[in-house]
Write an enzyme that holds these catalytic residues in place. Structure first.
Site, mmCIF file in Angstrom:
data_model
loop_
_atom_site.group_PDB
_atom_site.id
_atom_site.type_symbol
_atom_site.label_atom_id
_atom_site.label_comp_id
_atom_site.label_asym_id
_atom_site.label_seq_id
_atom_site.Cartn_x
_atom_site.Cartn_y
_atom_site.Cartn_z
ATOM 1 N N LYS A 31 -102.666 69.606 -25.398
ATOM 2 C CA LYS A 31 -102.685 68.839 -26.660
ATOM 3 C C LYS A 31 -102.528 67.339 -26.389
ATOM 4 C CE LYS A 31 -99.137 70.952 -28.483
ATOM 5 N NZ LYS A 31 -98.752 71.851 -27.388
ATOM 6 N N ARG A 61 -95.842 73.157 -36.847
ATOM 7 C CA ARG A 61 -95.606 74.326 -35.981
ATOM 8 C C ARG A 61 -95.254 75.572 -36.772
ATOM 9 N NH1 ARG A 61 -93.911 72.849 -30.021
ATOM 10 N NH2 ARG A 61 -94.425 70.661 -30.187
ATOM 11 N N ARG A 81 -96.400 69.360 -14.290
ATOM 12 C CA ARG A 81 -96.592 68.191 -15.166
ATOM 13 C C ARG A 81 -95.572 67.075 -14.895
ATOM 14 N NH1 ARG A 81 -96.563 68.804 -21.526
ATOM 15 N NH2 ARG A 81 -94.539 69.779 -21.130
ATOM 16 N N ARG A 105 -90.184 66.507 -17.556
ATOM 17 C CA ARG A 105 -89.423 66.672 -18.802
ATOM 18 C C ARG A 105 -88.286 67.679 -18.618
ATOM 19 N NH1 ARG A 105 -93.925 67.512 -23.400
ATOM 20 N NH2 ARG A 105 -92.410 69.108 -23.956
ATOM 21 N N ARG A 130 -89.969 78.456 -24.948
ATOM 22 C CA ARG A 130 -90.863 77.675 -25.811
ATOM 23 C C ARG A 130 -92.167 78.448 -26.063
ATOM 24 N NH1 ARG A 130 -91.344 73.149 -21.929
ATOM 25 N NH2 ARG A 130 -92.960 72.282 -23.275
HETATM 26 P P1 AP5 Z 1 -100.257 68.560 -21.891
HETATM 27 O O1 AP5 Z 1 -101.419 67.813 -22.415
HETATM 28 O O2 AP5 Z 1 -99.023 67.800 -21.567
HETATM 29 O O3 AP5 Z 1 -99.915 69.844 -22.797
HETATM 30 P P2 AP5 Z 1 -99.321 69.936 -24.271
HETATM 31 O O4 AP5 Z 1 -100.180 70.925 -24.996
HETATM 32 O O5 AP5 Z 1 -99.146 68.586 -24.860
HETATM 33 O O6 AP5 Z 1 -97.944 70.672 -23.973
HETATM 34 P P3 AP5 Z 1 -96.453 70.267 -24.369
HETATM 35 O O7 AP5 Z 1 -95.552 70.986 -23.385
HETATM 36 O O8 AP5 Z 1 -96.298 68.810 -24.499
HETATM 37 O O9 AP5 Z 1 -96.292 70.955 -25.730
HETATM 38 P P4 AP5 Z 1 -94.929 71.246 -26.397
HETATM 39 O O10 AP5 Z 1 -95.399 71.769 -27.663
HETATM 40 O O11 AP5 Z 1 -93.991 72.093 -25.637
HETATM 41 O O12 AP5 Z 1 -94.124 69.897 -26.331
HETATM 42 P P5 AP5 Z 1 -93.819 68.807 -27.392
HETATM 43 O O13 AP5 Z 1 -93.537 67.558 -26.665
HETATM 44 O O14 AP5 Z 1 -94.829 68.821 -28.462
HETATM 45 O O15 AP5 Z 1 -100.779 69.331 -20.561
HETATM 46 C C1 AP5 Z 1 -99.889 70.116 -19.792
HETATM 47 C C2 AP5 Z 1 -100.175 69.920 -18.301
HETATM 48 O O16 AP5 Z 1 -101.455 70.477 -17.976
HETATM 49 C C3 AP5 Z 1 -100.248 68.460 -17.853
HETATM 50 O O17 AP5 Z 1 -99.706 68.377 -16.559
HETATM 51 C C4 AP5 Z 1 -101.761 68.137 -17.856
HETATM 52 O O18 AP5 Z 1 -102.080 67.128 -16.928
HETATM 53 C C5 AP5 Z 1 -102.351 69.466 -17.498
HETATM 54 N N1 AP5 Z 1 -103.634 69.753 -18.139
HETATM 55 C C6 AP5 Z 1 -103.952 69.509 -19.455
HETATM 56 N N2 AP5 Z 1 -105.202 69.937 -19.722
HETATM 57 C C7 AP5 Z 1 -105.683 70.478 -18.554
HETATM 58 C C8 AP5 Z 1 -106.928 71.100 -18.180
HETATM 59 N N3 AP5 Z 1 -107.916 71.265 -19.072
HETATM 60 N N4 AP5 Z 1 -107.068 71.535 -16.915
HETATM 61 C C9 AP5 Z 1 -106.059 71.379 -16.027
HETATM 62 N N5 AP5 Z 1 -104.870 70.787 -16.278
HETATM 63 C C10 AP5 Z 1 -104.674 70.350 -17.547
HETATM 64 O O19 AP5 Z 1 -92.452 69.368 -28.041
HETATM 65 C C11 AP5 Z 1 -91.256 69.403 -27.290
HETATM 66 C C12 AP5 Z 1 -90.103 69.928 -28.141
HETATM 67 O O20 AP5 Z 1 -89.915 69.087 -29.297
HETATM 68 C C13 AP5 Z 1 -90.255 71.324 -28.726
HETATM 69 O O21 AP5 Z 1 -89.897 72.321 -27.793
HETATM 70 C C14 AP5 Z 1 -89.302 71.250 -29.922
HETATM 71 O O22 AP5 Z 1 -87.946 71.333 -29.509
HETATM 72 C C15 AP5 Z 1 -89.541 69.846 -30.450
HETATM 73 N N6 AP5 Z 1 -90.611 69.764 -31.450
HETATM 74 C C16 AP5 Z 1 -91.816 69.129 -31.311
HETATM 75 N N7 AP5 Z 1 -92.556 69.268 -32.408
HETATM 76 C C17 AP5 Z 1 -91.840 69.990 -33.295
HETATM 77 C C18 AP5 Z 1 -92.078 70.487 -34.614
HETATM 78 N N8 AP5 Z 1 -93.254 70.249 -35.254
HETATM 79 N N9 AP5 Z 1 -91.106 71.194 -35.232
HETATM 80 C C19 AP5 Z 1 -89.937 71.440 -34.606
HETATM 81 N N10 AP5 Z 1 -89.644 71.021 -33.359
HETATM 82 C C20 AP5 Z 1 -90.587 70.306 -32.692
HETATM 83 MG MG MG Z 2 -97.489 67.345 -25.316
#
Ligand code: AP5
Ligand code: MG
Length: 215
Positions: free
Chosen positions: A13, A88, A127, A160, A171
């Site tokens: 994402k 979410r 990552r 992270r 998660r």
């Molecule tokens: P990356 O692009 O970083 O993946 P992502 O989908 O953004 O994954 P996240 O882990 O950031 O999602 P998340 O939902 O856990 O975290 P968030 O920060 O939103 O890619 C991942 C890796 O793969 C990277 O190393 C990249 O280089 C690689 N990659 C990407 N695409 C690739 C490809 N095509 N091929 C190969 N490699 C690739 O949330 C964190 C926390 O915040 C949550 O756990 C929760 O506690 C809180 N939170 C956030 N939003 C909410 C909400 N709406 N409601 C409640 N709590 C929330």
């Molecule tokens: Mg992310």
């Protein structure tokens, strides 16, 4: 044009949000980045969110929704927004739709990046993100030019605190039991676009653009 990126942790994402924001001149809004920024600054919202974030749990809706609505305030001036990590659950999706409607706007497409669980674990373990702006790298699939340094703003790269084995599993459990249902929510609205997220970063991007009719 307002877009949502849906997908499990590690589905790409954040990676695709940056590319689409640049391509369409959209304002990127990542709920996780908002939280990490608030926690780093030690704001009241950041302090309240920290224990949930550190456990890998969802932050309570009222807290998260408050932060997103605040962020949406400037939206009417922008060309559009790309949401990554929000909504979410159904409650968050309903609030978002209602708020956008009040502003005379709506979601154009919700893009679901589909990736199997085993690959997600692999990606998250490799990552690294940058201290200054959360730019995303991967030691295997998307390494920085200089190890440990962000290509874009030269800030330090780090792993992270929620990217450890147990927290990643927790998660992912939440995603597959709760957030995945949003694909039905947007399918019912005729807005869901599903893309095979296992391809290379460039190919995923191309597939999204093709489905948006912009390839
Ligand atoms: P990356 O692009 O970083 O993946 P992502 O989908 O953004 O994954 P996240 O882990 O950031 O999602 P998340 O939902 O856990 O975290 P968030 O920060 O939103 O890619 C991942 C890796 O793969 C990277 O190393 C990249 O280089 C690689 N990659 C990407 N695409 C690739 C490809 N095509 N091929 C190969 N490699 C690739 O949330 C964190 C926390 O915040 C949550 O756990 C929760 O506690 C809180 N939170 C956030 N939003 C909410 C909400 N709406 N409601 C409640 N709590 C929330
Ligand atoms: Mg992310």
């Amino acid at each position: 044009m307002n877009l949502i990126l849906l997908g499990a942790q590690g589905s790409g994402k954040g990676t695709q949000s940056a590319l689409l924001a640049q391509r369409f001149g959209l304002d990127p809004c990542a709920s996780g980045d908002l939280l990490r920024e608030a926690m780093a600054k030690g704001t009241p919202a950041g302090q309240q969110a920290r224990p949930y974030y550190e456990r890998g749990d969802l932050v309570p809706d009222e807290l998260m929704v408050g932060m997103i609505l605040e962020r949406l305030r400037g939206l009417s001036d922008a060309r559009g927004i790309i949401l990554d990590g929000f909504p979410r659950n159904h409650a968050q999706a309903d609030v978002l739709d209602a708020r956008l409607a009040e502003m005379g706007q709506s979601i154009a497409r919700a893009i679901y990046l589909e990736v199997p669980r085993a690959l997600l674990l692999e990606r998250l373990s490799g990552r690294y993100i940058c201290r200054a702006h959360g730019h995303v790298y991967n030691i295997e699939t998307n390494p920085p030019k200089t190890p440990g340094i962000c290509d874009i703003d030269s800030s330090e790269l780090y792993q992270r605190s929620d990217d450890t084995g147990e927290k990643i599993q927790h998660r992912l459990d939440i995603f597959f039991s709760e957030t995945l249902q949003l694909t039905d929510y947007y399918a019912r609205q005729g807005k869901l676009v599903t893309v095979d997220g296992t391809q290379s970063i460039a190919d995923v991007n191309h597939a999204i653009l093709a489905k948006l009719g912009a390839a």
